[in-house]
Design a protein around this motif. Structure first.
Motif, mmCIF file in Angstrom:
data_model
loop_
_atom_site.group_PDB
_atom_site.id
_atom_site.type_symbol
_atom_site.label_atom_id
_atom_site.label_comp_id
_atom_site.label_asym_id
_atom_site.label_seq_id
_atom_site.Cartn_x
_atom_site.Cartn_y
_atom_site.Cartn_z
ATOM 1 N N ALA A 21 10.953 7.276 -11.773
ATOM 2 C CA ALA A 21 12.038 6.455 -12.319
ATOM 3 C C ALA A 21 12.364 6.892 -13.748
ATOM 4 C CB ALA A 21 11.664 4.977 -12.283
ATOM 5 N N LYS A 22 11.330 7.149 -14.542
ATOM 6 C CA LYS A 22 11.547 7.605 -15.925
ATOM 7 C C LYS A 22 12.221 8.973 -15.955
ATOM 8 C CE LYS A 22 7.760 4.997 -17.908
ATOM 9 N NZ LYS A 22 6.366 5.039 -18.342
ATOM 10 N N ALA A 23 12.002 9.775 -14.914
ATOM 11 C CA ALA A 23 12.613 11.105 -14.836
ATOM 12 C C ALA A 23 14.042 11.044 -14.319
ATOM 13 C CB ALA A 23 11.770 12.012 -13.935
ATOM 14 N N GLY A 24 14.509 9.854 -13.924
ATOM 15 C CA GLY A 24 15.896 9.695 -13.502
ATOM 16 C C GLY A 24 16.124 9.615 -12.004
ATOM 17 N N PHE A 25 15.065 9.596 -11.210
ATOM 18 C CA PHE A 25 15.215 9.482 -9.754
ATOM 19 C C PHE A 25 15.601 8.058 -9.389
ATOM 20 C CE2 PHE A 25 12.680 13.264 -10.042
ATOM 21 C CZ PHE A 25 12.970 14.004 -8.910
ATOM 22 N N SER A 26 16.344 7.916 -8.312
ATOM 23 C CA SER A 26 16.682 6.590 -7.791
ATOM 24 C C SER A 26 16.388 6.545 -6.302
ATOM 25 C CB SER A 26 18.149 6.252 -8.071
ATOM 26 O OG SER A 26 18.996 7.212 -7.501
ATOM 27 N N GLU A 27 16.116 5.336 -5.841
ATOM 28 C CA GLU A 27 15.762 5.127 -4.432
ATOM 29 C C GLU A 27 16.989 5.329 -3.552
ATOM 30 O OE1 GLU A 27 14.044 1.592 -1.572
ATOM 31 O OE2 GLU A 27 13.425 1.627 -3.679
ATOM 32 N N THR A 28 16.794 6.102 -2.473
ATOM 33 C CA THR A 28 17.889 6.319 -1.527
ATOM 34 C C THR A 28 17.581 5.752 -0.143
ATOM 35 O OG1 THR A 28 17.040 8.489 -0.890
ATOM 36 C CG2 THR A 28 18.632 8.416 -2.693
ATOM 37 N N GLY A 29 16.338 5.366 0.089
ATOM 38 C CA GLY A 29 15.990 4.817 1.387
ATOM 39 C C GLY A 29 14.491 4.684 1.549
ATOM 40 N N ARG A 30 14.102 4.369 2.778
ATOM 41 C CA ARG A 30 12.686 4.197 3.111
ATOM 42 C C ARG A 30 12.416 4.804 4.470
ATOM 43 N NH1 ARG A 30 9.730 0.265 0.149
ATOM 44 N NH2 ARG A 30 11.013 -0.372 -1.605
ATOM 45 N N ARG A 31 11.217 5.270 4.633
ATOM 46 C CA ARG A 31 10.751 5.776 5.928
ATOM 47 C C ARG A 31 9.585 4.907 6.357
ATOM 48 N NH1 ARG A 31 11.395 12.310 5.022
ATOM 49 N NH2 ARG A 31 13.640 12.176 4.798
ATOM 50 N N LYS A 32 9.836 4.090 7.352
ATOM 51 C CA LYS A 32 8.827 3.144 7.838
ATOM 52 C C LYS A 32 7.623 3.878 8.421
ATOM 53 C CE LYS A 32 11.013 -0.742 7.133
ATOM 54 N NZ LYS A 32 10.540 -1.610 6.090
ATOM 55 N N GLY A 33 6.437 3.470 7.994
ATOM 56 C CA GLY A 33 5.194 4.007 8.543
ATOM 57 C C GLY A 33 5.011 5.499 8.325
ATOM 58 N N TYR A 34 5.624 6.062 7.299
ATOM 59 C CA TYR A 34 5.598 7.512 7.056
ATOM 60 C C TYR A 34 4.191 8.031 6.754
ATOM 61 C CZ TYR A 34 7.026 11.984 4.965
ATOM 62 O OH TYR A 34 7.194 13.306 4.675
ATOM 63 N N TYR A 35 3.448 7.279 5.940
ATOM 64 C CA TYR A 35 2.097 7.700 5.583
ATOM 65 C C TYR A 35 1.093 7.044 6.520
ATOM 66 C CZ TYR A 35 4.167 9.531 1.322
ATOM 67 O OH TYR A 35 4.932 10.241 0.436
ATOM 68 N N ILE A 36 0.408 7.868 7.287
ATOM 69 C CA ILE A 36 -0.618 7.378 8.204
ATOM 70 C C ILE A 36 -1.936 7.324 7.437
ATOM 71 C CG2 ILE A 36 -1.798 7.772 10.401
ATOM 72 C CD1 ILE A 36 1.268 7.273 10.589
ATOM 73 N N ARG A 37 -2.524 6.156 7.379
ATOM 74 C CA ARG A 37 -3.771 5.947 6.640
ATOM 75 C C ARG A 37 -4.906 5.708 7.623
ATOM 76 N NH1 ARG A 37 -1.472 7.637 2.087
ATOM 77 N NH2 ARG A 37 -0.108 6.139 1.080
ATOM 78 N N THR A 38 -6.014 6.386 7.423
ATOM 79 C CA THR A 38 -7.164 6.178 8.307
ATOM 80 C C THR A 38 -7.872 4.875 7.982
ATOM 81 O OG1 THR A 38 -8.537 7.510 6.833
ATOM 82 C CG2 THR A 38 -7.556 8.636 8.717
ATOM 83 N N GLU A 39 -7.853 4.478 6.699
ATOM 84 C CA GLU A 39 -8.579 3.290 6.279
ATOM 85 C C GLU A 39 -7.755 2.009 6.357
ATOM 86 O OE1 GLU A 39 -6.384 4.838 2.759
ATOM 87 O OE2 GLU A 39 -7.586 5.792 4.300
ATOM 88 N N SER A 40 -6.446 2.136 6.591
ATOM 89 C CA SER A 40 -5.579 0.963 6.653
ATOM 90 C C SER A 40 -4.353 1.291 7.509
ATOM 91 C CB SER A 40 -5.149 0.543 5.243
ATOM 92 O OG SER A 40 -4.413 1.565 4.627
ATOM 93 N N SER A 41 -3.461 0.334 7.563
ATOM 94 C CA SER A 41 -2.259 0.543 8.367
ATOM 95 C C SER A 41 -1.331 1.561 7.700
ATOM 96 C CB SER A 41 -1.540 -0.785 8.573
ATOM 97 O OG SER A 41 -1.177 -1.329 7.326
#
Length: 178
Positions: free
Chosen positions: A141-161
């Motif tokens: 955010a400090k570098a000037g990036f802005s949110e354009t969307g979301r990817r549901k469940g993109y990161y698969i975690r072994t220790e959590s959902s």
């Protein structure tokens, strides 16, 4: 990092840069840096890329990669891996060793990738970041990036959902403004 501890690729400890960020040098990453990048990546991410995967990324013709170094001989304490395709670029991975954080290294890497991607012809730079990664989201955010969307469940975690990824974008200056 070596076995979860900082290392310079030769098994030597890496001290946090005790100085201000301008003393950290950004260098173009080469295949000679692959082992250091892989060690840092494995200390930060559960599904780490190995040295061969890093070497493959560095060999790609659209690769834009930097390492943050400090000291003599230089120790690698951060990296940024990106790829440029046509007029778009994407940060694939960015990481800073734990004891190098809060010294501006991440900001320097982001700024370096923005400049390199722009010079390579990219007009926009994208990335994904874990929704819960507040430090990284603040950096971007400090570098000037802005949110354009979301990817549901993109990161698969072994220790959590699974966790959502937040997609971010920044427009890069046109060629005449470079």
């Amino acid at each position: 990092m070596t076995n979860g501890k900082n290392g310079d690729g030769l098994g030597q400890p890496v001290a946090a840069p005790p100085l201000t960020p301008p003393r950290v040098s950004l260098l173009w990453a080469t295949q000679l840096h692959a082992a250091d990048i892989a060690r840092l990546h494995s200390a930060m991410f559960a599904r780490a890329w190995d040295e061969a995967a890093i070497m493959g990324l560095l060999a790609h013709p659209g690769s834009v990669a930097l390492v943050a170094t400090y000291g003599a001989p230089p120790s690698v304490g951060g990296y940024a891996l990106a790829q440029v395709a046509a007029d778009e670029a994407e940060i694939l991975s960015l990481g800073v060793a734990e004891d190098w954080r809060r010294h501006g290294v991440g900001s320097q890497l982001v700024d370096g990738i923005k400049r390199a991607a722009s010079r390579a012809g990219a007009r926009a730079l994208f990335l994904e970041v874990a929704e819960s990664n507040a430090a990284a989201r603040s950096l971007y955010a400090k570098a000037g990036f802005s949110e354009t969307g979301r990817r549901k469940g993109y990161y698969i975690r072994t220790e959590s959902s699974a966790e959502d990824a937040v997609t971010l974008k920044i427009d890069l200056p046109p060629p005449a403004a470079r």
